[in-house]
Design a protein around this motif. Structure first.
Motif, PDB file in Angstrom:
ATOM      1  N   ALA A  24      -3.536  -3.778  -3.213  1.00 42.53           N
ATOM      2  CA  ALA A  24      -2.565  -4.166  -2.171  1.00 42.53           C
ATOM      3  C   ALA A  24      -3.185  -5.182  -1.214  1.00 42.53           C
ATOM      4  N   SER A  25      -4.430  -4.923  -0.786  1.00 43.15           N
ATOM      5  CA  SER A  25      -5.070  -5.857   0.164  1.00 43.15           C
ATOM      6  C   SER A  25      -5.282  -7.217  -0.474  1.00 43.15           C
ATOM      7  N   HIS A  27      -1.978  -9.012  -0.240  1.00 43.50           N
ATOM      8  CA  HIS A  27      -1.494  -9.325   1.117  1.00 43.50           C
ATOM      9  C   HIS A  27      -2.410 -10.321   1.824  1.00 43.50           C
ATOM     10  N   LEU A  44      -5.925   1.298  -5.708  1.00 45.35           N
ATOM     11  CA  LEU A  44      -4.566   0.889  -5.314  1.00 45.35           C
ATOM     12  C   LEU A  44      -4.596   0.106  -4.000  1.00 45.35           C
ATOM     13  N   ASN A  45      -5.381   0.627  -3.064  1.00 47.80           N
ATOM     14  CA  ASN A  45      -5.462  -0.039  -1.753  1.00 47.80           C
ATOM     15  C   ASN A  45      -6.118  -1.408  -1.866  1.00 47.80           C
ATOM     16  N   TRP A  78      -7.164  -1.610 -12.517  1.00 46.00           N
ATOM     17  CA  TRP A  78      -5.750  -1.880 -12.177  1.00 46.00           C
ATOM     18  C   TRP A  78      -4.849  -1.886 -13.408  1.00 46.00           C
ATOM     19  N   GLN A 102       1.426   3.843  -3.253  1.00 47.95           N
ATOM     20  CA  GLN A 102       1.040   5.260  -3.062  1.00 47.95           C
ATOM     21  C   GLN A 102       2.223   6.174  -3.355  1.00 47.95           C
ATOM     22  N   GLN A 110       0.816  -1.208   0.000  1.00 43.78           N
ATOM     23  CA  GLN A 110       0.000   0.000   0.000  1.00 43.78           C
ATOM     24  C   GLN A 110       0.860   1.272   0.000  1.00 43.78           C
ATOM     25  N   PRO A 111       1.784   1.438   0.958  1.00 42.69           N
ATOM     26  CA  PRO A 111       2.611   2.655   0.914  1.00 42.69           C
ATOM     27  C   PRO A 111       3.531   2.694  -0.310  1.00 42.69           C
ATOM     28  N   ASP A 132      -6.913   6.040  -5.368  1.00 42.47           N
ATOM     29  CA  ASP A 132      -6.318   5.470  -4.136  1.00 42.47           C
ATOM     30  C   ASP A 132      -7.058   4.200  -3.718  1.00 42.47           C
ATOM     31  N   LYS A 133      -8.398   4.253  -3.853  1.00 42.34           N
ATOM     32  CA  LYS A 133      -9.218   3.125  -3.429  1.00 42.34           C
ATOM     33  C   LYS A 133      -8.822   1.855  -4.206  1.00 42.34           C
TER      34      LYS A 133
END
Ligand code: FDA
Length: 397
Positions: A322-323, A326, A318-319, A306, A273, A269-270, A315-316
């Protein structure tokens, strides 16, 4: 009629080791196996180099209905003691990964060592020779065995017939049947250290990743009983394999999901970003810098949001990406079964065995090695259990 102090059923890792020690203690030992070749599983283990033990061995590396049962035997005969045998015979070995020890040259060196131990103990070995029946006899021959080579009288019987995996090289359920015949309890058997499979249609989008391997964190089970491993995962045409999946398969319960972190070393996530502020490259290409490019391409193809330049991706989105990487949750539909399993979990219930001697509630009948409800992790633990349980038994005969 042949008379022996002890008859050992199964010339695999546990049977050979037990026979050598018992013979060298002065007992008349018969070792028999229905396969023509000795110790086939040692021969094919560890890619032909046998991962024969692990430097760090303890009860936590084993599954069993009684997790403490193995403690005494593992303390009585430790990895160091087995290593000393290899050193005595000048057999080279090396550590490959996390304490896992492999023969330098070949697993054949280990088999030769075990055969030398048997020769030193003047062990009689009959191969191929099937046992058809074991029944109680008159004192002093507590047991009468009917075999391909006729009847055998024996004071004690050691069952070292292993588990059910890889039937084509001699695995059988004989040990379990014998336990049942003498009224001993069994813990239900299931394939362990085995690849996991998925519904063919559901897996279609991942099948293109077959052959891809990457380090992951993998977990299964409810919060309190969650088990996790950090190892490599391998995508296959039918599902998932590799050390991570073999390890978790032993704990996986049908119908439940497994959780996989496909990027355990990079917090995505970071990272994404940050990249969004400094580049206009396509998101799949940016992701491909942190994950295998094939995985990045396949994963991002699942969602149109994506596939855009990263600086134009919300951002939503991208997050969410990432989730999803992970915390990938997948529910296998099954396993590759005994055909591919390295071991069998479950087996002779330890409540009916002595942890000091491996003798069962039936006097003079012993169970050692994989036939017992003690199943090791991947990494040399199953062979160490074979050596340790065989040693405890051989000194009690
Ligand atoms: P094992 O299976 O070795 O021996 C049982 C013997 O009994 C066999 O020779 C069989 O023919 C015989 N038998 C069965 N039924 C019989 C009957 N009715 N009558 C007579 N004989 C009978 N573990 C590890 O620690 N490190 C590793 O690197 C690997 N690698 C590995 C690779 C693969 C492909 C497999 C399948 C397994 C492993 N393992 C492993 C697991 C390890 O091989 C296993 O746990 C031990 O061999 C178990 O030793 P046992 O002596 O208990 O059984």
């Amino acid at each position: 009629m042949d008379h022996f102090d002890v008859t050992i059923l199964g010339a695999g890792a546990a049977g050979l080791f037990c026979a050598g020690i018992a013979g060298q203690r002065g007992l008349r030992v018969l070792l028999l196996d229905h396969s023509a070749k000795v110790a086939e599983k040692i021969r094919i283990s560890g890619g032909g180099r046998a991962n024969f033990t692990n430097m760090e061995v303890g009860p936590r590396n084993f599954l069993s209905d009684n997790p403490n049962f193995c403690r005494g035997a593992l303390a009585r005969f430790t990895p160091r003691q087995f290593i000393a045998l290899l050193q005595r015979d000048g057999i080279g070995f090396h550590e490959k990964h996390r304490g896992q020890l492999f023969c330098d040259r070949s697993a054949e060196d280990l088999i030769d060592l075990l055969l030398r131990e048997c020769a030193a103990g003047q062990v009689t070995r009959w191969q191929p020779c099937a046992v058809h029946e074991v029944r109680t006899g008159d004192t002093p021959a507590r047991y009468v065995l009917s075999t391909d080579r006729g009847e055998v009288h024996s004071h004690s019987v050691v069952v070292a017939t292993g588990g059910l995996s890889i039937p084509k090289i001699g695995a059988s359920d004989f040990g379990y049947r014998l336990a049942r015949q003498f009224g001993l309890r069994l813990v239900e058997q299931r394939p362990a250290l085995v690849p996991l499979t998925f519904d063919e249609r559901a897996w279609q989008s991942f099948a293109q990743l077959a052959g891809l391997s990457l380090p992951v964190d993998i977990a299964t089970g409810e919060k309190k009983a969650r088990t996790s491993f950090s190892e490599d995962l391998l995508f296959t045409h039918r599902g998932l394999s590799g050390p991570a999946v073999l390890q978790i398969s032993s704990y996986w319960k049908p119908g439940t999901p497994i959780g996989v972190d496909l990027s355990p070393q990079t917090a995505l996530q970071p990272t994404l970003q940050e990249a969004k502020l400094s580049t206009r490259r396509l998101l799949p290409n940016v992701l491909g810098e942190h994950l295998p490019a094939r995985l990045a391409a396949a994963w991002t193809s699942a969602d149109a949001t994506w596939q855009r330049p990263i600086n134009e991706t919300a951002d939503k989105a991208l997050n969410a990406l990432a989730s999803s990487l992970h915390a990938w949750q997948v529910t296998p539909t099954g396993t590759e079964g005994y055909r591919k399993a390295e071991v069998t979990a479950g087996g002779v219930d330890t409540r009916d065995l002595s942890s000091q001697t491996m003798e069962s509630r039936q006097p003079g009948l012993y169970f050692i090695g994989e036939v017992v409800d003690v199943t090791g992790w991947l990494g040399g633990y199953n062979f160490q259990w074979a050596w340790s349980s065989a040693y405890s038994c051989a000194h009690a005969l």
